[in-house]
Design an enzyme around this catalytic site. Structure first.
Site, PDB file in Angstrom:
ATOM      1  N   LYS A 265       0.830  -1.211   0.000  1.00 10.06           N
ATOM      2  CA  LYS A 265       0.000   0.000   0.000  1.00 10.06           C
ATOM      3  C   LYS A 265       0.859   1.254   0.000  1.00 10.06           C
ATOM      4  O   LYS A 265       0.625   2.193  -0.767  1.00 10.06           O
ATOM      5  CB  LYS A 265      -0.943  -0.023   1.195  1.00 10.06           C
ATOM      6  CG  LYS A 265      -1.740   1.276   1.390  1.00 10.06           C
ATOM      7  CD  LYS A 265      -1.236   2.011   2.615  1.00 10.06           C
ATOM      8  CE  LYS A 265      -2.006   3.284   2.876  1.00 10.06           C
ATOM      9  NZ  LYS A 265      -1.548   3.961   4.109  1.00 10.06           N
ATOM     10  N   ASP A 284      -5.865   0.004   0.945  1.00 11.35           N
ATOM     11  CA  ASP A 284      -5.781  -0.129   2.391  1.00 11.35           C
ATOM     12  C   ASP A 284      -7.125  -0.617   2.908  1.00 11.35           C
ATOM     13  O   ASP A 284      -8.003  -1.008   2.134  1.00 11.35           O
ATOM     14  CB  ASP A 284      -5.367   1.197   3.038  1.00 11.35           C
ATOM     15  CG  ASP A 284      -6.345   2.322   2.707  1.00 11.35           C
ATOM     16  OD1 ASP A 284      -7.399   2.043   2.096  1.00 11.35           O
ATOM     17  OD2 ASP A 284      -6.056   3.479   3.050  1.00 11.35           O
TER      18      ASP A 284
END
Length: 408
Positions: A265, A284
């Site tokens: 991420k 996320d």
């Protein structure tokens, strides 16, 4: 601060559909912009304080610089060694680069809306969300700080980092503005412990170790070498995007994963907002919730957010939206933030109506009361905040059949 050079306000013709600074600067891309008035944003960037404000047709800007000369960074692709741009030209070039003004955002919104009904439904209240072209080092540190964190706290951390390690540029009223510290400024022996004292927690070690790697182990210009240098192309006959994105994006992503505190991420955030790879889609917890709610993830082999599911979500959005998928993803991310919940709130007034069914002689056969109660409709939440139940409009009715009066 003495010896400051303050420019006059200048303006660029930019519509709110092409750039909305109130959304773009608050949606979790950059963490150093300060809102000083009703409509004025300021930040220290590359040796100057940039101030921005906006009306419906123009972006207004000015710069405040100390007397010492800072080089323009990043350099303009069209600049020549023989050229000596004026300060105003430098500031305008920096601003256009940072705000990434080349892509036609209106056309992109139309393209994404044509292939995605969910985007079409949510986008009208969130026009003008652009992906910034930030300094890659700043983006890297900022998103290391984002691990298990929210936007307000990340901003506090980044502000503290600049306050203690970044060069002082100047003041606006009582606000102090420091530029972002270079990697070399964060390699000292006491940096990690000091950052822990400042509240960075385990991220302190990641930042100190990553700064040391970038400053001492990687070749000069390493981060910049990972940038997307392809000119923006909006022609309709582009080749379809390969699964996983372009080769340069995949290489940048893999190299970033070798750094301390950088997972998929964070690497994608840096690729998208620091290196210019538009197909990077950071997934996320927040984006995973969007994928489950609106794009039918969360079942079968993609029941939970695993490494395989992370890639599948990114590939789904890349195939759906194209090589600027990260831009479209950021619009939906902004639309789901608690920060902007007022844009998605609808109030319904209390309304009581009684409907009566009568015979010709006036006798009431049935009476139905419909009550509409006022609720705030929203389905937004802050990043990593526990999901709250969505409030809905409730209609209740009470009906009774009147007894017919017998006539004798």
């Amino acid at each position: 601060m003495a010896n400051l050079r303050i420019s006059e306000w200048r303006k660029l013709p930019v519509s709110l559909a092409e750039l909305c600074i109130d959304t773009t600067l608050r949606c979790g891309q950059s963490f150093r912009w300060k809102k000083l008035g009703d409509n004025e944003w300021s930040c220290a960037l590359h040796g100057r304080i940039l101030s921005l404000k906006q009306d419906s047709t123009h972006l207004h800007y000015r710069s405040i610089k100390p007397a010492v000369k800072y080089p323009l960074s990043p350099p303009s692709a069209t600049s020549s060694i023989l050229e000596s741009p004026t300060e105003d030209e430098e500031t305008e070039a920096l601003l256009k680069h940072y705000l990434n003004l080349a892509p036609d955002l209106t056309a992109l919104y139309e393209q994404w809306s044509s292939v995605d009904s969910n985007f079409k439904k949510r986008a009208p209240k969130f026009t003008g969300v652009r992906i910034l072209k930030q300094d890659a080092w700043e983006a890297l540190v900022g998103f290391i700080c984002s691990s298990n964190n929210n936007i307000v706290r990340i901003s506090q951390m980044v502000n503290n980092l600049c306050l203690h390690y970044g060069p002082l540029i100047g003041h606006i009223d009582d606000q102090t503005f420091h530029d972002f510290p270079p990697p070399e400024a964060l390699t000292g022996p006491g940096v990690e412990s000091h950052l822990r004292e400042l509240g960075f927690g385990y991220r302190a070690g990641y930042i100190a170790k990553t700064a040391s790697i970038v400053a001492k182990e990687k070749p000069e210009g390493w981060l910049q070498s990972l940038c997307n240098e392809e000119p923006y192309d909006d022609s309709p006959d582009q080749k379809p995007l390969l699964e996983g994105g372009r080769e340069g994006y995949r290489r940048a992503h893999e190299e970033l994963l070798q750094l301390q505190g950088v997972g998929p991420k964070v690497a994608d955030c840096v690729c998208l907002m620091g290196l210019g790879w538009g197909e990077a889609v950071p997934v996320d917890t927040h984006v995973w919730q969007i994928a489950q709610r609106d794009y039918k993830f969360g079942k079968g082999k993609h029941k939970s957010l695993t490494k395989a599911t992370y890639s599948a979500v990114g590939d789904h959005f890349r195939q759906l939206w194209g090589k600027e998928a990260g831009w479209a993803h950021s619009v939906l991310f902004a639309a789901d933030l608690k920060t902007f919940s007022e844009r998605l709130t609808t109030k319904i007034e209390v309304d009581v109506d009684e409907f009566k069914i009568k015979q010709e002689d006036g006798i009431i056969l049935e009476s139905t009361v419909v009550v509409k109660r006022e609720y705030a409709l929203h389905e937004v939440k802050d990043e990593f905040e526990e999901e709250k139940p969505t409030k809905v409009v409730v209609e209740s009715s009470r009906s009774h059949r009147a007894k017919r009066r017998r006539v004798f």
